[in-house]
Write an enzyme that holds these catalytic residues in place. Structure first.
Site, mmCIF file in Angstrom:
data_model
loop_
_atom_site.group_PDB
_atom_site.id
_atom_site.type_symbol
_atom_site.label_atom_id
_atom_site.label_comp_id
_atom_site.label_asym_id
_atom_site.label_seq_id
_atom_site.Cartn_x
_atom_site.Cartn_y
_atom_site.Cartn_z
ATOM 1 N N CYS A 81 27.772 37.880 34.839
ATOM 2 C CA CYS A 81 28.741 36.773 34.673
ATOM 3 C C CYS A 81 28.191 35.414 35.077
ATOM 4 O O CYS A 81 28.755 34.382 34.696
ATOM 5 C CB CYS A 81 30.006 37.059 35.465
ATOM 6 N N HIS A 133 34.056 30.655 37.805
ATOM 7 C CA HIS A 133 34.080 31.863 36.979
ATOM 8 C C HIS A 133 35.503 32.430 37.006
ATOM 9 O O HIS A 133 36.149 32.466 38.054
ATOM 10 C CB HIS A 133 33.076 32.880 37.538
ATOM 11 N N ASN A 175 38.534 37.585 31.511
ATOM 12 C CA ASN A 175 37.163 37.448 32.008
ATOM 13 C C ASN A 175 36.179 37.613 30.847
ATOM 14 O O ASN A 175 36.003 38.709 30.334
ATOM 15 C CB ASN A 175 36.908 38.516 33.086
HETATM 16 O O1 UT7 Z 1 33.416 39.149 36.829
HETATM 17 C C1 UT7 Z 1 32.939 40.318 37.405
HETATM 18 C C2 UT7 Z 1 33.804 41.489 37.058
HETATM 19 N N1 UT7 Z 1 35.154 41.393 37.593
HETATM 20 C C3 UT7 Z 1 35.460 41.909 38.777
HETATM 21 O O2 UT7 Z 1 34.593 42.405 39.418
HETATM 22 C C4 UT7 Z 1 36.899 41.878 39.243
HETATM 23 C C5 UT7 Z 1 37.030 42.026 40.728
HETATM 24 N N2 UT7 Z 1 38.189 42.785 41.164
HETATM 25 C C6 UT7 Z 1 39.464 42.499 40.829
HETATM 26 O O3 UT7 Z 1 39.724 41.536 40.151
HETATM 27 C C7 UT7 Z 1 40.576 43.384 41.347
HETATM 28 O O4 UT7 Z 1 40.072 44.245 42.360
HETATM 29 C C8 UT7 Z 1 41.228 44.252 40.223
HETATM 30 C C9 UT7 Z 1 42.048 43.351 39.297
HETATM 31 C C10 UT7 Z 1 40.163 44.967 39.431
HETATM 32 C C11 UT7 Z 1 42.193 45.280 40.815
HETATM 33 O O5 UT7 Z 1 43.171 44.653 41.620
HETATM 34 P P1 UT7 Z 1 43.550 45.301 43.028
HETATM 35 O O6 UT7 Z 1 44.652 44.520 43.595
HETATM 36 O O7 UT7 Z 1 42.255 45.383 43.818
HETATM 37 O O8 UT7 Z 1 44.097 46.718 42.605
HETATM 38 P P2 UT7 Z 1 43.571 48.163 43.024
HETATM 39 O O9 UT7 Z 1 42.237 48.423 42.448
HETATM 40 O O10 UT7 Z 1 43.759 48.301 44.516
HETATM 41 O O11 UT7 Z 1 44.634 49.098 42.323
HETATM 42 C C12 UT7 Z 1 45.991 49.156 42.766
HETATM 43 C C13 UT7 Z 1 46.717 50.204 41.949
HETATM 44 C C14 UT7 Z 1 46.008 51.563 41.892
HETATM 45 O O12 UT7 Z 1 46.996 52.560 41.965
HETATM 46 P P3 UT7 Z 1 47.306 53.314 43.353
HETATM 47 O O13 UT7 Z 1 46.005 53.959 43.727
HETATM 48 O O14 UT7 Z 1 47.713 52.225 44.294
HETATM 49 O O15 UT7 Z 1 48.365 54.257 42.963
HETATM 50 C C15 UT7 Z 1 45.372 51.567 40.517
HETATM 51 O O16 UT7 Z 1 45.222 52.865 39.991
HETATM 52 O O17 UT7 Z 1 46.851 49.772 40.589
HETATM 53 C C16 UT7 Z 1 46.399 50.809 39.709
HETATM 54 N N3 UT7 Z 1 45.830 50.187 38.515
HETATM 55 C C17 UT7 Z 1 46.584 49.835 37.451
HETATM 56 N N4 UT7 Z 1 47.894 49.964 37.198
HETATM 57 C C18 UT7 Z 1 48.353 49.492 36.020
HETATM 58 C C19 UT7 Z 1 44.543 49.831 38.283
HETATM 59 N N5 UT7 Z 1 44.448 49.257 37.063
HETATM 60 C C20 UT7 Z 1 45.691 49.247 36.540
HETATM 61 C C21 UT7 Z 1 46.218 48.774 35.315
HETATM 62 N N6 UT7 Z 1 47.553 48.916 35.110
HETATM 63 N N7 UT7 Z 1 45.469 48.185 34.377
#
Ligand code: UT7
Length: 374
Positions: free
Chosen positions: A111, A249, A279
């Site tokens: 990125c 970014h 993104n």
């Molecule tokens: O540019 C470089 C690439 N980009 C990145 O590296 C992005 C960096 N990370 C992030 O932006 C965030 O960590 C995410 C947007 C990817 C995730 O947000 P989060 O607040 O860290 O969520 P999480 O991973 O803790 O997931 C929370 C819950 C999980 O369920 P449980 O385990 O709490 O029951 C996930 O399974 O949300 C669930 N989940 C979803 N639910 C609905 C994960 N993806 C989705 C989805 N829709 N698309």
């Protein structure tokens, strides 16, 4: 002393829009989750190659700068989703532009590729190796993303932005930058299935997998961008109060807000495009910059901070002094060829191809040849 001013800018966004509602037709997800966790509403899916997006963005940037393609001396193509591995894609852009005198190189730092490319081009201009350059950030991620994995499929989109950089006697362009890489976290974001580790082992593109630890990247990204911003500002003797505009970014609105709060940068100075384009990896910063110019948010002499992070985990921040001109010298009316499919139709076609190839190919984890990739 020679400086490297940014004199042209342009974006090329594919027209097909994939909404959060479209994603929820095949994934267990919804608009509420995606928007509240990422700030994303929609993203674009390209019906043309990365070369085609890059060529039109570059032509728009050249028209904006009033520079003839025949006079371009260097093309730096920042991307991690090249149309082909060899030959490099910058050469395809050189051919399409008719920029026969230009050197052509690809840079892949995921990125951050556009900003590392901007550093490369600016440094070469300051040393006198070239007098101008076209710097591109482009990605076509839709073709190889794992659309069945909701953790990542909702996050990305396709797009392209480009700038023209030219030698200048005035103190403008990149004043300072800080580049870095948290390599012990390189396993947090990896695309398996592309590269020599998988060559000639029956792996097809349909079996690419993405390793992704979103929370770990989130924390490291905020730290990396805050530290790099502080270092870059210190190098050129400015503080957060001196910054007029922040063009970060665009991986997640919450990452941007956390970074801005910790760096002492108010959100009204921050350009956000993550809602409409999601993104686009290396394309986010040049597209957000072109958007800010279009919206009149860049003023003559503006001091702009550009922080970013990506797989590697690479990170960086650049402090840029804008020049006097904030409007294009020329604008092009050319458009991409018409797109006959909806974004959802294109995504479903990728999913169908992937499903049929997966049955015939070696699972990507079994096929990895090297065990020591870190
Ligand atoms: O540019 C470089 C690439 N980009 C990145 O590296 C992005 C960096 N990370 C992030 O932006 C965030 O960590 C995410 C947007 C990817 C995730 O947000 P989060 O607040 O860290 O969520 P999480 O991973 O803790 O997931 C929370 C819950 C999980 O369920 P449980 O385990 O709490 O029951 C996930 O399974 O949300 C669930 N989940 C979803 N639910 C609905 C994960 N993806 C989705 C989805 N829709 N698309």
């Amino acid at each position: 002393m020679t400086y490297a001013a940014i004199t042209g800018w342009g974006a090329c966004m594919p027209p097909a829009v994939l909404t959060n509602a479209d994603l929820s037709t095949f994934l267990d997800t919804n608009d509420e989750w995606i928007f509240s966790r990422t700030g994303m509403r929609e993203r674009r899916i390209s019906h043309v190659s990365a070369t085609e997006l890059a060529t039109l963005a570059a032509r728009r940037a050249l028209a904006c700068a009033g520079l003839d393609p025949a006079d371009v001396e260097l093309i730096v193509y920042g991307s991690c989703s090249n149309d082909e591995q060899v030959p490099n894609t910058a050469s395809a852009v050189q051919l399409a532009l008719g920029a026969k005198r230009a050197g052509a190189m690809d840079v892949n730092t995921a990125c951050t590729s556009f900003l590392y490319s901007l550093s490369t081009a600016s440094a070469m201009i300051r040393t006198g190796a070239v007098r101008n350059a076209v710097v591109i950030g482009v990605e076509i991620i839709a073709q190889y993303i794992d659309w069945e994995n909701r953790n990542i499929a909702v996050l990305f989109g396709d797009g392209c932005g480009a700038v023209v950089v030219q030698e200048s006697a005035r103190e403008e362009g990149v004043l300072a930058e800080q580049l870095g890489c948290i390599a012990d976290a390189r396993q947090t974001l990896r695309i398996r299935g592309m590269g020599a580790a998988y060559a000639n082992q029956g792996v097809t593109l349909g079996s690419t997998l993405i390793d992704f630890d979103g929370q770990e990247i989130f924390k490291r990204a905020v730290n990396g961008m805050v530290q790099a911003s502080a270092a870059a500002m210190a190098k050129c003797g400015v503080t957060a109060d001196d910054i007029d505009l922040v063009v970060p970014h665009q991986a997640n609105a919450r990452i941007i807000e956390a970074m801005a709060a910790r760096a002492g940068l108010p959100m009204d100075k921050v350009v956000l495009t993550v809602d409409r384009y999601a993104n686009m990896s290396s394309a986010t910063v040049p597209v957000a910059l072109a958007t800010a110019l279009e919206e009149g948010r860049v003023k003559p002499g503006s001091l702009i901070l550009l922080p970013a992070f990506g797989a590697g985990l690479t990170y960086c921040a650049h402090v840029v002094r804008w020049g006097e001109r904030v409007t294009p010298i020329q604008t092009l009316s050319d458009q991409l060829p018409l797109c006959s499919q909806s974004a959802l139709e294109m995504v479903n076609a990728v999913r169908a191809r992937k499903a049929s190839q997966a049955a015939a190919s070696t699972p990507v984890l079994e096929a990895a040849r090297f065990a020591d990739m870190g």
